[in-house]
Design a protein around this motif. Structure first.
Motif, PDB file in Angstrom:
ATOM      1  N   PRO A  88       2.478  -2.766 -14.322  1.00 35.03           N
ATOM      2  CA  PRO A  88       1.180  -2.492 -13.690  1.00 35.03           C
ATOM      3  C   PRO A  88       0.094  -2.489 -14.757  1.00 35.03           C
ATOM      4  CG  PRO A  88       2.850  -0.898 -12.998  1.00 35.03           C
ATOM      5  CD  PRO A  88       3.441  -1.667 -14.137  1.00 35.03           C
ATOM      6  N   VAL A  89      -1.078  -3.005 -14.447  1.00 29.46           N
ATOM      7  CA  VAL A  89      -2.148  -3.003 -15.440  1.00 29.46           C
ATOM      8  C   VAL A  89      -2.364  -1.566 -15.930  1.00 29.46           C
ATOM      9  CG1 VAL A  89      -3.315  -5.057 -14.567  1.00 29.46           C
ATOM     10  CG2 VAL A  89      -3.899  -2.826 -13.612  1.00 29.46           C
ATOM     11  N   PRO A  90      -2.638  -1.357 -17.224  1.00 22.43           N
ATOM     12  CA  PRO A  90      -2.686   0.002 -17.797  1.00 22.43           C
ATOM     13  C   PRO A  90      -4.012   0.731 -17.565  1.00 22.43           C
ATOM     14  CG  PRO A  90      -3.045  -1.597 -19.530  1.00 22.43           C
ATOM     15  CD  PRO A  90      -2.780  -2.399 -18.263  1.00 22.43           C
ATOM     16  N   PHE A  91      -4.579   0.567 -16.397  1.00 22.14           N
ATOM     17  CA  PHE A  91      -5.801   1.264 -16.022  1.00 22.14           C
ATOM     18  C   PHE A  91      -5.893   1.218 -14.491  1.00 22.14           C
ATOM     19  CE2 PHE A  91      -6.666  -3.114 -17.279  1.00 22.14           C
ATOM     20  CZ  PHE A  91      -7.224  -3.645 -16.136  1.00 22.14           C
ATOM     21  N   ASP A  92      -6.783   2.005 -13.925  1.00 26.27           N
ATOM     22  CA  ASP A  92      -6.933   2.034 -12.471  1.00 26.27           C
ATOM     23  C   ASP A  92      -7.526   0.720 -11.967  1.00 26.27           C
ATOM     24  OD1 ASP A  92      -5.934   4.600 -12.275  1.00 26.27           O
ATOM     25  OD2 ASP A  92      -7.908   5.540 -12.476  1.00 26.27           O
ATOM     26  N   ALA A  93      -6.855   0.117 -11.008  1.00 21.55           N
ATOM     27  CA  ALA A  93      -7.333  -1.140 -10.410  1.00 21.55           C
ATOM     28  C   ALA A  93      -7.094  -1.084  -8.910  1.00 21.55           C
ATOM     29  CB  ALA A  93      -6.618  -2.342 -11.022  1.00 21.55           C
ATOM     30  N   GLU A  94      -8.132  -1.387  -8.154  1.00 16.57           N
ATOM     31  CA  GLU A  94      -8.039  -1.314  -6.702  1.00 16.57           C
ATOM     32  C   GLU A  94      -7.069  -2.366  -6.158  1.00 16.57           C
ATOM     33  OE1 GLU A  94      -9.364   0.675  -4.365  1.00 16.57           O
ATOM     34  OE2 GLU A  94     -10.197   1.954  -5.952  1.00 16.57           O
ATOM     35  N   PRO A  95      -6.106  -1.946  -5.338  1.00 19.11           N
ATOM     36  CA  PRO A  95      -5.236  -2.937  -4.686  1.00 19.11           C
ATOM     37  C   PRO A  95      -6.037  -3.739  -3.653  1.00 19.11           C
ATOM     38  CG  PRO A  95      -4.836  -0.757  -3.788  1.00 19.11           C
ATOM     39  CD  PRO A  95      -5.783  -0.569  -4.940  1.00 19.11           C
ATOM     40  N   VAL A  96      -5.466  -4.833  -3.194  1.00 14.89           N
ATOM     41  CA  VAL A  96      -6.140  -5.708  -2.231  1.00 14.89           C
ATOM     42  C   VAL A  96      -5.264  -5.850  -0.992  1.00 14.89           C
ATOM     43  CG1 VAL A  96      -7.061  -8.018  -1.804  1.00 14.89           C
ATOM     44  CG2 VAL A  96      -7.307  -6.976  -4.073  1.00 14.89           C
ATOM     45  N   THR A  97      -5.853  -5.583   0.165  1.00 18.45           N
ATOM     46  CA  THR A  97      -5.130  -5.735   1.423  1.00 18.45           C
ATOM     47  C   THR A  97      -5.277  -7.166   1.927  1.00 18.45           C
ATOM     48  OG1 THR A  97      -5.506  -3.424   2.025  1.00 18.45           O
ATOM     49  CG2 THR A  97      -4.889  -4.927   3.795  1.00 18.45           C
ATOM     50  N   PHE A  98      -4.146  -7.783   2.241  1.00 17.32           N
ATOM     51  CA  PHE A  98      -4.145  -9.155   2.759  1.00 17.32           C
ATOM     52  C   PHE A  98      -3.797  -9.149   4.242  1.00 17.32           C
ATOM     53  CE2 PHE A  98      -4.127 -10.061  -1.670  1.00 17.32           C
ATOM     54  CZ  PHE A  98      -4.646 -11.339  -1.802  1.00 17.32           C
ATOM     55  N   GLY A  99      -4.225 -10.210   4.907  1.00  9.33           N
ATOM     56  CA  GLY A  99      -3.945 -10.334   6.329  1.00  9.33           C
ATOM     57  C   GLY A  99      -3.564 -11.745   6.706  1.00  9.33           C
ATOM     58  N   LEU A 100      -2.962 -11.877   7.863  1.00 13.09           N
ATOM     59  CA  LEU A 100      -2.666 -13.189   8.434  1.00 13.09           C
ATOM     60  C   LEU A 100      -3.852 -13.626   9.278  1.00 13.09           C
ATOM     61  CD1 LEU A 100       1.055 -13.023   9.633  1.00 13.09           C
ATOM     62  CD2 LEU A 100       0.095 -14.572   7.939  1.00 13.09           C
ATOM     63  N   VAL A 101      -4.234 -14.895   9.147  1.00 16.95           N
ATOM     64  CA  VAL A 101      -5.357 -15.460   9.889  1.00 16.95           C
ATOM     65  C   VAL A 101      -4.851 -16.646  10.704  1.00 16.95           C
ATOM     66  CG1 VAL A 101      -7.632 -16.547   9.697  1.00 16.95           C
ATOM     67  CG2 VAL A 101      -6.973 -14.737   8.082  1.00 16.95           C
ATOM     68  N   TRP A 102      -5.309 -16.729  11.965  1.00 22.14           N
ATOM     69  CA  TRP A 102      -4.883 -17.832  12.825  1.00 22.14           C
ATOM     70  C   TRP A 102      -5.968 -18.141  13.846  1.00 22.14           C
ATOM     71  CZ3 TRP A 102      -3.017 -12.855  13.129  1.00 22.14           C
ATOM     72  CH2 TRP A 102      -3.247 -12.166  14.325  1.00 22.14           C
ATOM     73  N   SER A 103      -5.826 -19.262  14.513  1.00 26.19           N
ATOM     74  CA  SER A 103      -6.750 -19.636  15.584  1.00 26.19           C
ATOM     75  C   SER A 103      -6.481 -18.769  16.808  1.00 26.19           C
ATOM     76  CB  SER A 103      -6.579 -21.116  15.947  1.00 26.19           C
ATOM     77  OG  SER A 103      -7.247 -21.404  17.157  1.00 26.19           O
ATOM     78  N   GLU A 104      -7.554 -18.283  17.417  1.00 22.24           N
ATOM     79  CA  GLU A 104      -7.396 -17.466  18.619  1.00 22.24           C
ATOM     80  C   GLU A 104      -6.741 -18.232  19.766  1.00 22.24           C
ATOM     81  OE1 GLU A 104     -11.281 -15.958  19.480  1.00 22.24           O
ATOM     82  OE2 GLU A 104     -11.034 -14.225  18.161  1.00 22.24           O
ATOM     83  N   THR A 105      -6.760 -19.552  19.694  1.00 25.57           N
ATOM     84  CA  THR A 105      -6.109 -20.348  20.737  1.00 25.57           C
ATOM     85  C   THR A 105      -4.594 -20.159  20.723  1.00 25.57           C
ATOM     86  OG1 THR A 105      -5.984 -22.273  19.265  1.00 25.57           O
ATOM     87  CG2 THR A 105      -7.917 -22.104  20.692  1.00 25.57           C
ATOM     88  N   LEU A 106      -4.060 -19.568  19.645  1.00 25.23           N
ATOM     89  CA  LEU A 106      -2.615 -19.358  19.530  1.00 25.23           C
ATOM     90  C   LEU A 106      -2.183 -17.965  19.972  1.00 25.23           C
ATOM     91  CD1 LEU A 106      -2.033 -20.923  15.975  1.00 25.23           C
ATOM     92  CD2 LEU A 106      -1.681 -22.022  18.200  1.00 25.23           C
TER      93      LEU A 106
END
Length: 304
Positions: free
Chosen positions: A260-278
């Motif tokens: 882990p980086v040796p200092f405080d670093a904000e994590p990043v939340t990822f998401g799935l993206v898709w067409s609303e037609t699906l």
């Protein structure tokens, strides 16, 4: 139920409206529908009369939907999806029998998840095909077919796309096995070595700079690359360090060590993206679950 408001509705017009709102172009809509531009223009005129609204307004070289059209679009896609299911007398989706192609677009630092995904995909859908592409953070077009993207939840997405969180990634630093920094893992030691900066295509920063500045330290970037594989290769053969987001806290590579980086670093939340037609597509639901399991699991064994 009062059916009077439905008397003047032509189903074909609703299909034209759906395609026009996706393509934002009479020419493109005509090609997709297999009609002439004149026929689509005439259909648009009838739609404007039916809804008493311009629906699409030309601005420069593109067509922009009116507020009424934006409100109509989501309900329209759901309506047409429901009608397709109502009229479709085919069998339900079967992963084992389908021959469809499924597309996943991801940042290439998430490539470690692909081994698990491929094993599971091959096991569950032996007749289907899998297409993997590097994701672009610019989302201007609604993809056709079963396409899922993994992107930061903080990224704005255009009308016509939907998303849902898939997981959180944390910052880790990679360096060659046997690197002297492994005996002195401190912010001061971290800054004393040169760094390889891994950048997503089109970006000038990797997202770690703000955390570095808040920690009161600086790093010397010796090289910047837009390929995870390039960063790995360079770190394997040098004293340079490189930091990137990882799916879990035990991320390892054959010839590299990670911490882990040796200092405080904000994590990043990822998401799935898709067409609303699906949204109502059983094939998309199956593929989405497969991707979610592969993202969260390091188990690359064949499912039982």
């Amino acid at each position: 139920m009062d059916y009077r408001t439905l008397r003047n509705i032509d189903l074909n017009l609703l299909i034209v409206l759906d395609v026009l709102l996706q393509e934002r172009s009479v020419t493109s809509a005509a090609k997709r529908l297999g009609r002439t531009q004149s026929a689509v223009s005439h259909a648009l005129a009838r739609l404007r009369s039916t809804f008493d609204d311009k629906l699409l307004v030309r601005v420069g070289t593109s067509m922009v939907p009116t507020p009424r059209a934006k409100n109509l679009q989501k309900d329209l896609q759901r309506l047409l999806s429901s009608l397709r299911r109502f009229m479709d007398d085919t069998e339900q989706f079967s992963a084992r029998e389908t021959t469809r192609t499924f597309t996943l677009e991801i940042p290439d630092f998430l490539s470690p998840m692909l081994r698990s995904l491929l094993i599971r995909f091959e096991y569950e859908a032996p007749k289907a095909s899998l297409l993997i592409r590097k994701v672009h953070y610019s989302l201007q077009n609604v993809e056709k077919g079963i396409t899922l993207r993994i992107l930061p939840m903080s990224l704005s997405i255009p009308i016509g796309l939907a998303r849902s969180p898939i997981g959180v990634c944390h910052w880790r630093t990679f360096f060659r096995n046997g690197h002297p920094i492994s005996e002195d893992w401190t912010p001061q030691s971290w800054t004393s070595y040169s760094h390889i900066q891994y950048l997503e295509s089109g970006y000038k920063q990797d997202g770690l700079e703000s955390s570095i500045e808040k920690s009161g330290i600086r790093r010397q970037v010796k090289a910047a690359v837009d390929s995870f594989a390039m960063a790995v290769s360079m770190a394997e053969q040098s004293e340079c360090l490189f930091s990137c987001l990882c799916m879990n806290d035990e991320e390892t590579l054959p010839r590299l060590t990670s911490r882990p980086v040796p200092f405080d670093a904000e994590p990043v939340t990822f998401g799935l993206v898709w067409s609303e037609t699906l949204d109502q597509d059983d094939a998309k639901a199956w593929f989405e679950e497969l991707v979610r399991v592969s993202f969260s699991s390091n188990d690359s064994q064949t499912p039982k």
